[in-house]
Design an enzyme around this catalytic site. Structure first.
Site, PDB file in Angstrom:
ATOM      1  NE  ARG A 209      20.931  29.465   7.208  1.00 55.69           N
ATOM      2  CZ  ARG A 209      21.355  29.515   8.497  1.00 55.69           C
ATOM      3  NH1 ARG A 209      20.820  30.543   9.398  1.00 55.69           N
ATOM      4  NH2 ARG A 209      22.251  28.563   8.945  1.00 55.69           N
ATOM      5  CD  GLU A 238      21.722  36.570   5.583  1.00 58.58           C
ATOM      6  OE1 GLU A 238      22.924  35.950   5.949  1.00 58.58           O
ATOM      7  OE2 GLU A 238      20.689  36.327   6.001  1.00 58.58           O
ATOM      8  CG  HIS A 255      22.299  35.526   9.543  1.00 58.85           C
ATOM      9  ND1 HIS A 255      22.571  34.677   8.404  1.00 58.85           N
ATOM     10  CD2 HIS A 255      22.479  34.606  10.552  1.00 58.85           C
ATOM     11  CE1 HIS A 255      22.326  33.275   8.639  1.00 58.85           C
ATOM     12  NE2 HIS A 255      22.277  33.548  10.023  1.00 58.85           N
TER      13      HIS A 255
HETATM   14  N1  NAI Z   1      19.529  33.908  12.588  1.00 61.39           N
HETATM   15  C1  NAI Z   1      20.494  33.276  13.159  1.00 61.39           C
HETATM   16  O1  NAI Z   1      21.572  33.850  13.696  1.00 61.39           O
HETATM   17  C2  NAI Z   1      20.453  31.720  13.406  1.00 61.39           C
HETATM   18  C3  NAI Z   1      19.519  31.139  12.478  1.00 61.39           C
HETATM   19  N2  NAI Z   1      19.247  29.981  12.552  1.00 61.39           N
HETATM   20  C4  NAI Z   1      18.489  28.897  11.563  1.00 61.39           C
HETATM   21  O2  NAI Z   1      17.340  28.441  12.179  1.00 61.39           O
HETATM   22  C5  NAI Z   1      17.112  27.073  11.952  1.00 61.39           C
HETATM   23  C6  NAI Z   1      16.514  26.425  12.900  1.00 61.39           C
HETATM   24  O3  NAI Z   1      17.253  26.301  13.979  1.00 61.39           O
HETATM   25  P1  NAI Z   1      17.133  25.454  15.242  1.00 61.39           P
HETATM   26  O4  NAI Z   1      15.720  25.410  15.669  1.00 61.39           O
HETATM   27  O5  NAI Z   1      18.113  25.379  16.065  1.00 61.39           O
HETATM   28  O6  NAI Z   1      17.142  23.781  14.092  1.00 61.39           O
HETATM   29  P2  NAI Z   1      16.304  22.316  14.597  1.00 61.39           P
HETATM   30  O7  NAI Z   1      16.714  21.489  13.624  1.00 61.39           O
HETATM   31  O8  NAI Z   1      16.475  22.217  16.298  1.00 61.39           O
HETATM   32  O9  NAI Z   1      14.604  22.712  14.446  1.00 61.39           O
HETATM   33  C7  NAI Z   1      14.214  22.918  13.280  1.00 61.39           C
HETATM   34  C8  NAI Z   1      12.821  22.446  13.159  1.00 61.39           C
HETATM   35  O10 NAI Z   1      12.168  22.843  12.074  1.00 61.39           O
HETATM   36  C9  NAI Z   1      11.469  21.803  11.659  1.00 61.39           C
HETATM   37  N3  NAI Z   1      10.812  21.782  10.462  1.00 61.39           N
HETATM   38  C10 NAI Z   1      11.403  21.455   9.209  1.00 61.39           C
HETATM   39  N4  NAI Z   1      10.509  21.573   8.083  1.00 61.39           N
HETATM   40  C11 NAI Z   1       9.580  22.128   8.793  1.00 61.39           C
HETATM   41  C12 NAI Z   1       8.359  22.701   8.132  1.00 61.39           C
HETATM   42  N5  NAI Z   1       8.343  22.684   6.470  1.00 61.39           N
HETATM   43  N6  NAI Z   1       7.519  23.288   8.655  1.00 61.39           N
HETATM   44  C13 NAI Z   1       7.299  23.405  10.152  1.00 61.39           C
HETATM   45  N7  NAI Z   1       8.727  23.202  10.647  1.00 61.39           N
HETATM   46  C14 NAI Z   1       9.676  22.423   9.851  1.00 61.39           C
HETATM   47  C15 NAI Z   1      12.049  20.653  12.005  1.00 61.39           C
HETATM   48  O11 NAI Z   1      11.259  19.461  12.214  1.00 61.39           O
HETATM   49  C16 NAI Z   1      12.692  20.881  13.330  1.00 61.39           C
HETATM   50  O12 NAI Z   1      12.125  20.666  14.345  1.00 61.39           O
HETATM   51  C17 NAI Z   1      18.605  26.802  11.245  1.00 61.39           C
HETATM   52  O13 NAI Z   1      18.545  25.708  10.748  1.00 61.39           O
HETATM   53  C18 NAI Z   1      19.255  27.793  11.042  1.00 61.39           C
HETATM   54  O14 NAI Z   1      19.103  27.774   9.558  1.00 61.39           O
HETATM   55  C19 NAI Z   1      19.968  29.231  13.636  1.00 61.39           C
HETATM   56  C20 NAI Z   1      20.647  29.854  14.596  1.00 61.39           C
HETATM   57  C21 NAI Z   1      21.135  30.955  14.360  1.00 61.39           C
HETATM   58  O1  LIG Z   2      23.766  28.898  13.657  1.00 56.66           O
HETATM   59  C1  LIG Z   2      23.214  29.078  12.627  1.00 56.66           C
HETATM   60  O2  LIG Z   2      22.787  28.464  11.754  1.00 56.66           O
HETATM   61  C2  LIG Z   2      23.468  30.592  11.943  1.00 56.66           C
HETATM   62  O3  LIG Z   2      22.863  31.234  11.482  1.00 56.66           O
HETATM   63  C3  LIG Z   2      24.448  31.529  12.982  1.00 56.66           C
HETATM   64  O4  LIG Z   2      24.399  31.969  14.087  1.00 56.66           O
HETATM   65  C4  LIG Z   2      24.910  32.509  11.865  1.00 56.66           C
HETATM   66  O5  LIG Z   2      26.249  32.942  12.322  1.00 56.66           O
HETATM   67  P1  LIG Z   2      27.679  32.756  11.594  1.00 56.66           P
HETATM   68  O6  LIG Z   2      27.876  31.284  11.635  1.00 56.66           O
HETATM   69  O7  LIG Z   2      27.712  33.274  10.266  1.00 56.66           O
HETATM   70  O8  LIG Z   2      28.540  33.597  12.195  1.00 56.66           O
END
Ligand code: NAI
Ligand SMILES: O=C(O)C(=O)[C@H](O)COP(=O)(O)O
Length: 375
Positions: A209, A238, A255
């Site tokens: 993010r 964004e 993103h």
């Molecule tokens: N750019 C994109 O298209 C995407 C962005 N995201 C973002 O990525 C984030 C992470 O996704 P996942 O890995 O699937 O989530 P997840 O929940 O599986 O992993 C996030 C990890 O971060 C850890 N965490 C929380 N606070 C922390 C800190 N201060 N320092 C270090 N670690 C910490 C948590 O304990 C957890 O293990 C999502 O919440 C979303 O905001 C996710 C998917 C796509």
């Molecule tokens: O899964 C998340 O969290 C994400 O950041 C998404 O991959 C972003 O994609 P949209 O939901 O905005 O299409």
């Protein structure tokens, strides 16, 4: 049953078509009026799901977000109203992991360096961070994990503090949720002071993010420290990223780190499965029929693989340079940012390619590539 779905969510017709009448909406501008008679609401990360949107939606039986993050959803509000909610944990983790890995290969090539031999720090060792670590370890790199939350929960992997990670890593990749409160809050986790800790020549990637890095502080920092290289997929504010920051990033995208077709399909499919469960129906559709065939589905390989060849193979599934170019042409307006996301329907994961060899013995490199995700 009336199903309101974000127009950028693929495969909704195929999966939900038998369950009700589908109306597609622009998720970023969705109004309370549009959802007031909805039974089901399917959103992505750009829709703020809260009391203002849903107070009048009294028939609502289910809300699903085809995303990993839930920061756009007032989950307590939905729980209070006893409206079942699901997101799609892990759906696009492979896509994000591969994006980060491929971006590192691209940086190495652009700056005449090699990725091999570097130490990579992963901040946030959940689904996406672990997916990135899997690729990096498959390629033989040393990976450091920082995740105090998982560490406190007794996760058996080895963890380091953020300070120690910054002090040791050549590359840092961010994979945390955005949180504003608590001991481990991530809002501006990388503020001016943290940025100033970065070692010379560090590569910093943000695919989680935008607000995990103070973007204004990052602009000032990068203006002084051109040795540091940036890959930014997410932005403060964004769909209006700061133009100065886009110009300072080596690779910049809107993103879409999670936007593989496989990841999108998994996201929609997870919502379909959950809605069927809520409605007491059998989920009898299959994920595999959703994906189109891939033009490079089989690749023949014999020789030992160089890093340049690994990058060429990776570009078959995802050419980050193309997205970076497109983004720089269109990001200046919110419509451009969103339009590029809407039209992003071409990226595949490594698993879309099956490796073939005419050699009698499977080349060793195939084992590495299979661990990376190739079939
Ligand atoms: N750019 C994109 O298209 C995407 C962005 N995201 C973002 O990525 C984030 C992470 O996704 P996942 O890995 O699937 O989530 P997840 O929940 O599986 O992993 C996030 C990890 O971060 C850890 N965490 C929380 N606070 C922390 C800190 N201060 N320092 C270090 N670690 C910490 C948590 O304990 C957890 O293990 C999502 O919440 C979303 O905001 C996710 C998917 C796509
Ligand atoms: O899964 C998340 O969290 C994400 O950041 C998404 O991959 C972003 O994609 P949209 O939901 O905005 O299409």
């Amino acid at each position: 049953m009336k199903i309101i779905a974000d127009e950028n969510m693929p495969y909704v017709d195929a999966l939900f078509g038998d369950l009700g009448e589908i109306e597609y909406v622009n998720g970023r501008n969705l109004t309370a009026e549009q959802v007031c008679d909805a039974d089901v609401l399917l959103v992505r990360s750009v829709t703020k799901v809260n009391a203002a949107l849903l107070d009048n939606a009294q028939k609502l039986k289910f809300v699903g977000s085809a995303t990993i993050g839930t920061d756009h959803v007032a989950v307590d509000y939905l729980a209070e109203r006893k409206i079942p909610f699901t997101n799609a944990p892990g759906c696009n983790a492979t896509a994000v992991g591969e994006y980060a890995f491929i971006a590192m290969l691209e940086l190495a090539q652009r700056f005449g360096d090699t990725l091999q031999g570097k130490v990579v720090g992963i901040v946030g060792a959940g689904n996406t961070g672990s997916a990135a670590a899997k690729c990096l370890e498959a390629y033989g790199l040393k990976v450091l994990l920082c995740d105090p939350v998982k560490e406190e929960q007794g996760d058996s992997r080895e963890f380091v503090s953020l300070d120690s990670l910054i002090a040791q890593a050549d590359i840092i990749s961010l994979h945390v949720p955005i949180t504003k409160v608590g001991e481990h809050k991530t809002w501006y986790l990388f503020d001016e002071a943290r940025l100033n800790q970065l070692r010379p020549n560090t590569w910093l990637l943000n695919c989680c993010r935008g607000e995990v890095i103070d973007n204004r502080a990052l602009i000032s920092f990068k203006q002084q420290r051109d040795d540091v290289k940036l890959v930014l997929d997410v932005w403060e504010g964004e769909p209006n990223p700061m133009a100065e920051l886009v110009a300072l990033a080596e690779f910049a995208t809107p993103h879409i780190a999670g936007y593989s077709l496989e990841g999108k399909a998994r996201g929609t499919f997870m919502l379909y499965q959950k809605l069927c469960e809520v409605l007491g129906l059998e989920a009898n559709k299959s994920l595999t029929i959703l994906l189109p065939p891939f033009q490079f589905s089989q690749v023949y390989r014999q020789d030992e693989l160089s890093e340049g060849q690994l990058l060429s193979l990776s570009r078959l599934v995802y050419d980050l340079r193309d997205d970076d170019r497109k983004f720089r042409d269109c990001f200046a307006t919110a419509a451009g940012f969103d339009q590029m996301r809407k039209n992003h329907t071409y990226r595949r994961e490594y698993s879309a390619i099956t490796l073939k060899s005419e050699a009698p013995v499977i080349p060793l490199d195939h084992l590495m590539l299979r661990t990376l995700g190739f079939n």
